[in-house]
Design a protein around this motif. Structure first.
Motif, PDB file in Angstrom:
ATOM      1  N   THR A   1      -0.370  20.217  23.363  1.00 43.86           N
ATOM      2  CA  THR A   1      -1.222  20.017  22.191  1.00 43.86           C
ATOM      3  C   THR A   1      -2.422  19.139  22.525  1.00 43.86           C
ATOM      4  OG1 THR A   1       0.170  18.163  21.469  1.00 43.86           O
ATOM      5  CG2 THR A   1       0.669  20.335  20.562  1.00 43.86           C
ATOM      6  N   GLU A   2      -2.242  18.186  23.418  1.00 42.84           N
ATOM      7  CA  GLU A   2      -3.361  17.340  23.835  1.00 42.84           C
ATOM      8  C   GLU A   2      -4.327  18.121  24.713  1.00 42.84           C
ATOM      9  OE1 GLU A   2      -1.337  14.117  25.654  1.00 42.84           O
ATOM     10  OE2 GLU A   2      -0.753  13.181  23.739  1.00 42.84           O
ATOM     11  N   THR A   3      -3.787  18.957  25.604  1.00 44.20           N
ATOM     12  CA  THR A   3      -4.634  19.769  26.473  1.00 44.20           C
ATOM     13  C   THR A   3      -5.521  20.705  25.664  1.00 44.20           C
ATOM     14  OG1 THR A   3      -3.033  19.693  28.286  1.00 44.20           O
ATOM     15  CG2 THR A   3      -4.637  21.493  28.322  1.00 44.20           C
ATOM     16  N   TYR A   4      -4.940  21.334  24.650  1.00 41.38           N
ATOM     17  CA  TYR A   4      -5.699  22.288  23.833  1.00 41.38           C
ATOM     18  C   TYR A   4      -6.402  21.630  22.647  1.00 41.38           C
ATOM     19  CZ  TYR A   4      -3.330  25.984  26.430  1.00 41.38           C
ATOM     20  OH  TYR A   4      -2.878  26.812  27.421  1.00 41.38           O
ATOM     21  N   ALA A   5      -6.280  20.296  22.525  1.00 41.35           N
ATOM     22  CA  ALA A   5      -6.934  19.534  21.441  1.00 41.35           C
ATOM     23  C   ALA A   5      -6.574  20.097  20.068  1.00 41.35           C
ATOM     24  CB  ALA A   5      -8.459  19.547  21.640  1.00 41.35           C
ATOM     25  N   ILE A   6      -5.270  20.287  19.841  1.00 45.00           N
ATOM     26  CA  ILE A   6      -4.809  20.838  18.560  1.00 45.00           C
ATOM     27  C   ILE A   6      -3.763  19.923  17.922  1.00 45.00           C
ATOM     28  CG2 ILE A   6      -5.306  23.271  19.046  1.00 45.00           C
ATOM     29  CD1 ILE A   6      -2.388  23.599  19.950  1.00 45.00           C
ATOM     30  N   THR A   7      -3.743  18.650  18.314  1.00 45.02           N
ATOM     31  CA  THR A   7      -2.709  17.752  17.790  1.00 45.02           C
ATOM     32  C   THR A   7      -2.762  17.654  16.264  1.00 45.02           C
ATOM     33  OG1 THR A   7      -4.209  15.882  18.187  1.00 45.02           O
ATOM     34  CG2 THR A   7      -2.571  16.356  19.881  1.00 45.02           C
ATOM     35  N   GLN A   8      -3.970  17.786  15.673  1.00 43.40           N
ATOM     36  CA  GLN A   8      -4.088  17.664  14.220  1.00 43.40           C
ATOM     37  C   GLN A   8      -3.515  18.875  13.489  1.00 43.40           C
ATOM     38  OE1 GLN A   8      -6.464  18.300  16.369  1.00 43.40           O
ATOM     39  NE2 GLN A   8      -8.318  19.189  15.465  1.00 43.40           N
TER      40      GLN A   8
END
Length: 273
Positions: free
Chosen positions: A145-152
């Motif tokens: 999720t951090e790699t793809y910047a989708i944590t939100q």
């Protein structure tokens, strides 16, 4: 046995190059894949494609190009290595790792890639946009999720199931265990005769050991994409994965020494200094 150059490159890097400094001259790669009947043009095209996709990085020294796995590629190989080789099973703690997400339509390409990564890790789709696994994969999911910047857009849980299906029923909803068993059966029927043929003392040329072992690993890698690596408690009574593991290990042991010797004759790394 039809093999795609890009898929074979993952096998070559995962099985050999990563243990020899992670970097190799492109000429070595074309020679190694040439053992499988692949042309230099096809190999170079696959290497360029993997570089565009972010799996490989290159550097040039003189008129020679050397390629290594990117950090992303190394993570993928590390994850695969943890699962492809037989290991001591751990008891299940009755907990489930669960993921729920709501990734916007405008980021659909990331959503699709995220789904592929979850499937590779061994998650099953429980309901729409809700995935789960009996294995503790929280750290891997956090990295994704951090790699793809989708944590939100993602929520991650460690959950206890209190009703109403039995754990085996939940598993049956998410994974086609009969289909996976059938794939293991096909693998066993293909490779058991090869093991029996190699059991007697026999001199198999090193290049044949390399081809046979690499094909073996290449075929076994495919189970990473279909077998969720379930704990023993959740498997059916008749589970052919155990027999396939033993067969793979025995055949691998026989072929490994000659395969390594042949790889070392073909392998060229970048010069020091």
């Amino acid at each position: 046995m039809q093999m795609k150059p890009q898929s074979m490159l993952f096998t070559i890097y995962g099985e050999y190059v990563r243990h020899y400094g992670n970097e190799v001259w492109i000429g070595s790669l074309t020679r190694l894949l040439g053992e499988f009947g692949m042309t230099e043009q096809a190999v170079r095209a696959a290497i360029s494609r993997m570089q565009r996709q972010g799996w490989l990085v290159s550097r040039k020294i003189g008129n020679r190009s050397y390629y290594s796995m990117s950090p992303r590629g190394q993570k993928r190989l590390d994850e695969a290595a943890k699962r492809i080789y037989p290991r001591q099973a751990e008891g299940w703690n009755q907990r489930w790792c669960m993921i729920s997400y709501n990734i916007p339509e405008e980021r659909r390409h990331l959503r699709d890639q995220f789904r592929k990564e979850l499937s590779f890790l061994g998650f099953g789709l429980l309901t729409n946009s809700t995935w789960f696994s009996p294995n503790d994969l929280a750290e891997q999911v956090k990295e994704l999720t951090e790699t793809y910047a989708i944590t939100q857009h993602v929520e991650l849980f460690t959950a206890a199931h209190i009703g109403w299906s039995e754990p085996q029923q939940l598993v049956a909803k998410c994974w086609d265990l009969e289909g996976i068993n059938a794939s293991y059966r096909a693998f066993i029927e293909t490779y058991r005769p090869q093991l029996q043929a190699l059991q007697p003392a026999q001199d198999l040329p090193d290049n044949r050991c390399f081809v046979e072992k690499t094909q073996l690993v290449h075929e076994y890698r495919k189970f990473l994409f279909i077998d969720p690596d379930l704990p023993e408690e959740l498997l059916p009574e008749l589970w052919l994965g155990r027999e396939a593991d033993n067969l793979f290990s025995a055949l691998y042991t026989l072929l490994d020494p000659g395969a390594k010797r042949f790889f070392e004759t073909m392998y060229e790394s970048a010069p020091l200094g």
